[in-house]
Structures are given as structure tokens and as C-alpha cells.
Write a protein that holds these residues in place. Structure first.
Motif, mmCIF file in Angstrom:
data_model
loop_
_atom_site.group_PDB
_atom_site.id
_atom_site.type_symbol
_atom_site.label_atom_id
_atom_site.label_comp_id
_atom_site.label_asym_id
_atom_site.label_seq_id
_atom_site.Cartn_x
_atom_site.Cartn_y
_atom_site.Cartn_z
ATOM 1 N N ILE A 85 82.344 43.663 3.839
ATOM 2 C CA ILE A 85 83.726 44.114 3.442
ATOM 3 C C ILE A 85 83.696 45.518 4.060
ATOM 4 O O ILE A 85 84.829 46.032 3.723
ATOM 5 C CB ILE A 85 83.812 44.197 2.002
ATOM 6 C CG1 ILE A 85 82.930 44.977 1.048
ATOM 7 C CG2 ILE A 85 83.583 42.722 1.389
ATOM 8 C CD1 ILE A 85 83.027 45.382 -0.099
ATOM 9 N N GLY A 86 82.753 46.136 4.660
ATOM 10 C CA GLY A 86 82.862 47.293 5.224
ATOM 11 C C GLY A 86 82.374 48.611 4.564
ATOM 12 O O GLY A 86 83.002 49.628 4.849
ATOM 13 N N PHE A 87 81.962 48.254 3.502
ATOM 14 C CA PHE A 87 81.534 49.425 2.401
ATOM 15 C C PHE A 87 80.487 50.364 3.147
ATOM 16 O O PHE A 87 79.316 49.730 3.729
ATOM 17 C CB PHE A 87 81.012 48.811 1.423
ATOM 18 C CG PHE A 87 80.681 49.766 0.359
ATOM 19 C CD1 PHE A 87 81.591 50.156 -0.669
ATOM 20 C CD2 PHE A 87 79.168 50.154 0.203
ATOM 21 C CE1 PHE A 87 80.999 51.169 -1.757
ATOM 22 C CE2 PHE A 87 79.016 51.205 -0.818
ATOM 23 C CZ PHE A 87 79.797 51.542 -1.726
ATOM 24 N N SER A 88 80.866 51.691 3.161
ATOM 25 C CA SER A 88 79.825 52.550 3.166
ATOM 26 C C SER A 88 79.770 53.522 1.926
ATOM 27 O O SER A 88 80.836 53.833 1.464
ATOM 28 C CB SER A 88 80.185 53.376 4.443
ATOM 29 O OG SER A 88 79.940 52.933 5.576
ATOM 30 N N GLY A 89 78.600 53.832 1.572
ATOM 31 C CA GLY A 89 78.672 54.737 0.324
ATOM 32 C C GLY A 89 77.480 54.729 -0.449
ATOM 33 O O GLY A 89 76.210 54.382 0.009
ATOM 34 N N TYR A 90 77.570 54.901 -1.784
ATOM 35 C CA TYR A 90 76.546 54.932 -2.761
ATOM 36 C C TYR A 90 76.050 53.637 -3.107
ATOM 37 O O TYR A 90 77.047 53.015 -3.606
ATOM 38 C CB TYR A 90 76.432 55.923 -3.931
ATOM 39 C CG TYR A 90 76.647 57.307 -3.218
ATOM 40 C CD1 TYR A 90 75.589 57.984 -2.900
ATOM 41 C CD2 TYR A 90 77.923 57.865 -3.308
ATOM 42 C CE1 TYR A 90 75.738 59.434 -2.460
ATOM 43 C CE2 TYR A 90 78.012 59.208 -2.941
ATOM 44 C CZ TYR A 90 77.113 59.884 -2.354
ATOM 45 O OH TYR A 90 77.153 61.417 -1.972
ATOM 46 N N PHE A 91 74.798 53.029 -3.159
ATOM 47 C CA PHE A 91 74.124 51.893 -3.518
ATOM 48 C C PHE A 91 73.259 52.248 -4.910
ATOM 49 O O PHE A 91 72.402 52.909 -4.597
ATOM 50 C CB PHE A 91 73.521 51.069 -2.594
ATOM 51 C CG PHE A 91 72.977 49.881 -2.975
ATOM 52 C CD1 PHE A 91 73.956 48.605 -2.723
ATOM 53 C CD2 PHE A 91 71.828 49.463 -3.634
ATOM 54 C CE1 PHE A 91 73.522 47.353 -2.818
ATOM 55 C CE2 PHE A 91 71.455 48.384 -3.837
ATOM 56 C CZ PHE A 91 72.127 47.282 -3.650
ATOM 57 N N MET A 92 73.611 51.876 -6.031
ATOM 58 C CA MET A 92 72.839 51.821 -7.006
ATOM 59 C C MET A 92 72.201 50.560 -7.768
ATOM 60 O O MET A 92 73.106 49.968 -8.571
ATOM 61 C CB MET A 92 73.297 52.844 -7.956
ATOM 62 C CG MET A 92 72.399 53.055 -9.500
ATOM 63 S SD MET A 92 73.138 54.417 -10.494
ATOM 64 C CE MET A 92 71.528 54.556 -11.473
#
Length: 292
Positions: A128-135
């Protein structure tokens, strides 16, 4: 002599810790970055759960605690074998990902099952093209309502390790603060920043482990060491932004024999307080408040 305390002094201590979080944000209204937080939940199969109704109820509470966050720049992805019959799973910020591999046959396979589901979530975020924080977040823990706001109040691309957190034993009805090394025991204790290319193209083991994403596939007690090995910046968080919930009957740590229903504040050199509805409500959204 027992260090278990249920009087006013311990209540004040817990409240004081929570007030520290609120005080931190008193004059912090503008976030420093625009990155979103993705909560990744690997849900155990109905086949290996002791009580599927408890598993569903625990997940509902976890989701409500996340959905109650003051900063709405987050999403939740839940991967599992059987879709829970709870309204929270239908919330617009929650994505359900069914998996098609067999569930584990016993407790020894719990960790591998969790990581396989985590890789499925990683593949989804890549697509889905997500870049960011992964928790990575366990399906029975609670998120503080300032968690997302805290992460986004910091400079972009940092990683976070929660060193201080709350612990609860539902059987003993006790809550306490673990001041140090919270991440050693709780799996919901680290936030990683990943560019889209860091997520795996497929859930296959070799593909996932060749990328920085392999950080979330390693044992969480060594998260700081693993981050430093890759020279990735890490901020140690001293605010209790997560509550580790024990004693509900389906904890993996208890099923594996690593914990039991007698665990208490005394075991952590801390002061316990009676678990009251006010604390439970503090970490939970009101029912119907976040209906999809």
C-alpha cells in the motif's frame, strides 16, 4: 516483608506517573513530523486459545485503547486465522488480514506463528506504499492515549524503546509500575521507523530477514542491542505509554510457563496498588465512542 501496598500512597504514585505524561504535553501541541504509526497485531488462532471469547474480549480492549489515542495519525493491522466477532475490528482505522498457513500445534510454535503474521502485515504495508512507524503490539496489552502523539512529537525516523511501563495482574487485581527494562518482558514496547522499501515484498523468510524489517522478527529483550548493531537511532522512553496485562487466562507468557498468576509488584521491586475501575477506564475508550 511484603512490598505490596494498596493504600493512598501507592495510588498517588501511580497517578503521579500518569500525570507526568499529561504534563509533558501541556505545551506541546504541534507535532514535529507527519509520519503515521502502524500498530501490528498478530492474533492467536482459536484452535490454540484456551478461551476464544476471552481472546476476542482482550483484543477489543486493546483496540479501544489504541483507537482512543489523541492523535489520529495511526492505523491498526490485525493478522490472524479466524476473524473475531467484535465491532472494533470493523473500525475504519483497523484492517483485518486473514492468513492461510496452519496455526501452531502447541505452545512451542507460538513465537513462529506470531512472526509469520508480522511478515504478512509487513508485506501489506509494502504493497500500500506505507512509510512510517511500525509498532508490534500484543493483542492483550493497552496503549496510552498519548502514545501516538508522543511518537509524532519527536524528530522523524527515530526508533523508540519503552523502558518504563505499567503492569497488571487481573487475577490479583493489582497494578504497578515497572520503572526499568519494561521492554525485556513486554512485547509491545518498541516502535520502529521503516521506509517503504524496508518492508518485505513477500512474507517469505529470506526476503524479510534481508531487510531492516528483520528487527521486528527478533526477540524483543535484545531490541536495543539489535538497533545499535544496525546503527539506527534509538530513544529510550521513560513514560509509561503501554500497560502489560497478565492473568486473563490466555497470555502466551503464562501458557509457556514463563509467568504465572502469582506475579506481582513485589517480583519487580515495585509498589502495587489495587486495580480499580478508574485505572481500567483510563486506558480504555468508552464503548460506542469509536464505532465505525
Amino acid at each position: 516483608m511484603s512490598r505490596h501496598i494498596t493504600g493512598t500512597s501507592s495510588v498517588y504514585s501511580i497517578k503521579k506517573q500518569l500525570k507526568r505524561v499529561e504534563a509533558y504535553f501541556l505545551n506541546k501541541h504541534v507535532n514535529k513530523n507527519k509520519a503515521e504509526v502502524a500498530f501490528a497485531i498478530s492474533l492467536k488462532s482459536k484452535i490454540v486459545s484456551r478461551n476464544w471469547n476471552n481472546v476476542q474480549s482482550n483484543l477489543a480492549k486493546t483496540l479501544r485503547s489504541i483507537l482512543n489515542n489523541t492523535d489520529s495519525h495511526f492505523r491498526v493491522i490485525v493478522a490472524g486465522h479466524e476473524k473475531p466477532d467484535i465491532k472494533e475490528i470493523r473500525h475504519k482505522r483497523v484492517t483485518w488480514l486473514p492468513v492461510n498457513f496452519p496455526p501452531p500445534s502447541n505452545q512451542k510454535g507460538f513465537s513462529r506463528d506470531k512472526m509469520r503474521k508480522r511478515k504478512v502485515i509487513g508485506e501489506y504495508l509494502r504493497k500500500i506504499g506505507f512509510s512510517g512507524y511500525f509498532m508490534p503490539f500484543d493483542s492483550d496489552d493497552w496503549a496510552h492515549h498519548r502514545l501516538v502523539q508522543y511518537v509524532r512529537s519527536q524528530p522523524t525516523r527515530k526508533n523508540f524503546v519503552i523502558d518504563t511501563g505499567m503492569m497488571i495482574n487481573l487475577v490479583k487485581k493489582e497494578v504497578w509500575l515497572r520503572k526499568k527494562r519494561f521492554y525485556i518482558g513486554c512485547g509491545s514496547s518498541a516502535v520502529f521507523y521503516f521506509a517503504n522499501k524496508d518492508f518485505p515484498l513477500t512474507p517469505e523468510t529470506n526476503n524479510a530477514e534481508k531487510k531492516p524489517f528483520h528487527l521486528v522478527l527478533k526477540a524483543h529483550p535484545k531490541v536495543i542491542q539489535n538497533l545499535r548493531t544496525l546503527r539506527r537511532p534509538c530513544k529510550i522512553v521513560k513514560f509509561p505509554l503501554v500497560t502489560w496485562v497478565l492473568g486473563h487466562g490466555d497470555n502466551n507468557s503464562m501458557l509457556k510457563g514463563k509467568k504465572n498468576n502469582t506475579v506481582s509488584a513485589e517480583d519487580y521491586g515495585s509498589k502495587g496498588e489495587k486495580l480499580e475501575n478508574a485505572f481500567f477506564h483510563y486506558f480504555k475508550a468508552r464503548k460506542n465512542q469509536h464505532d465505525a
